[in-house]
Write a protein that holds these residues in place. Structure first.
Motif: not given
Length: 415
Positions: A350-353, A369-376, A405-410
């Motif tokens: 949350c802080h980083a995004y 690396p982990l895939p994109q988180r499915g929800s914000p 925050q959406p997960d955009t870096i994965f």
């Protein structure tokens, strides 16, 4: 007069050259280059290079890194404890009373451990290898799942911003051994983990657990460059102090610059007691706010309750790197740049995004690396966990709530 003007002109030219950013970037002492062959996400390497080149000659900043899943992939506390179980290095507690191993261990967990691990005299190695898997299974369940094998809660009553009882327990279970013993255990576990293929598992008790660890080349390279730029590099980790010291050498960090979970020793042997921080005698490890306390106390010499407080900018790290909510407080304290390895840890991400001051860098894990988180990330509602374990919204320094925050870096980022 002509000679005087010529001298003034020469001085001006020299001063201009010395102040040139190109000259600064060419200086191997103050602007070491990161390895361009190592892959980073997006513009992260360029941002890090710019940061390295912004350091003035003679400037000596502090850079603090978390260890597990920040400098390496996977967890050395896990690796060492699992090795100790397979090699029967955990000793029976005094009186077979497991409550002495942790102040947060529940009565249910203590009873389950006593029943499963009753086959050794106090002070003797427990039978955690071989056909009878009951003791190894119970310890592994309490540690890894924070539950007994029958599903009862294993820990209770801890401050969720200052300690993680299972992390502390991994250190406490090494009680009865000397520092040299624990270093040998860690070194043996390290050899096995580095030799194991990526993705390998091992059997502990009747269950399978992770068996491999790898250093991130990018982080080793960054540490090398920061050191050349004049930074004092520190590791702050929630793994046991002697264990982290063994592994840190592989990243070029000396044992004197390691802050791990610190135990009390008596007559040269580790006890179940933990060292205190910030005026508290026990119950504080390098976890969330506890990491700030230990950094302030060890790195900056701040004693007493003030060690819990954010210090003035001149007494805080200029660079910090981490991967988990365990690291969120000391990362927020960093004054210039903060590197986050994305493991989908809610409060930290949350802080980083949100990146309210433009000083946060996010990078997927360099290996698997982990895939994109499915929800914000639920920043506005439940991503923050307070001292009692209750959830709530994540707030900025000014008290305003961070929106989801959406997960955009994965991943994937490997090449």
């Amino acid at each position: 007069m002509i000679l005087w003007r010529a001298l003034v002109c020469t001085v001006a030219v020299v001063a201009s050259l010395l102040s040139s950013p190109h000259l600064t970037q060419a200086s191997p002492r103050y602007c070491p280059r990161l390895d361009a062959e190592l892959a980073w996400h997006g513009a992260n390497q360029a941002r890090l290079q710019e940061f390295l080149c912004s350091q003035r000659p003679g400037q000596r900043g502090i850079a603090v890194f978390d260890w597990d899943n920040t400098i390496i992939r996977n967890d050395i506390g896990d690796a060492t404890l699992f090795w100790a179980l397979r090699n029967e290095k955990i000793l029976q507690p005094p009186g077979r009373d497991w409550r002495v191993t942790s102040r947060w261990l529940t009565a249910d967990a203590a009873a389950a451990l006593r029943l499963a691990c009753d086959g050794a005299w106090p002070g003797r190695p427990l039978r955690t290898a071989g056909r009878d898997t009951r003791c190894a299974d119970e310890i592994r369940s309490v540690y890894a799942d924070q539950k007994t094998t029958t599903g009862r809660a294993a820990f209770a009553g801890w401050d969720h911003r200052r300690v993680e009882p299972s992390y502390a327990w991994a250190a406490q279970l090494l009680a009865g051994h000397t520092r040299a013993d624990i270093r040998r255990f860690a070194a043996a576990a390290r050899r096995e983990a580095l030799r194991a293929p990526v993705g390998a598992t091992q059997t502990v008790g009747s269950g399978n657990v992770n068996a491999w660890v790898r250093y991130y080349p990018q982080q080793r390279d960054l540490i090398r460059a920061l050191r050349k730029a004049g930074f004092d590099i520190w590791i702050v980790s929630a793994s046991p102090q002697p264990v982290v010291r063994v592994w840190a050498l592989g990243a070029g960090v000396p044992p004197s610059r390691v802050i791990g979970v610190r135990s009390v020793y008596r007559s040269g042997r580790q006890t179940y007691r933990l060292q205190g921080c910030g005026g508290e005698r026990a119950g504080v490890i390098t976890y969330v706010d506890g990491k700030r306390c230990w950094i302030n106390q060890v790195v900056y010499g701040q004693r007493g309750p003030a060690a819990w407080d954010q210090q003035p900018a001149a007494r805080r790290p200029s660079f910090a790197a981490g991967d988990s909510t365990t690291d969120v407080t000391f990362l927020r304290d960093a004054t210039e740049l903060r590197l986050v390895i994305n493991r989908n840890k809610q409060e930290l991400m949350c802080h980083a995004y949100d990146d309210v001051d433009g000083r946060w860098l996010i990078n997927p894990m360099f290996i698997q690396p982990l895939p994109q988180r499915g929800s914000p990330y639920p920043c506005s509602s439940t991503a923050f966990v307070d001292s009692n374990g209750d959830s709530g919204p994540v707030r900025r320094w000014d008290g305003t709530i961070i929106p989801d925050q959406p997960d955009t870096i994965f991943g994937p980022e490997e090449r």
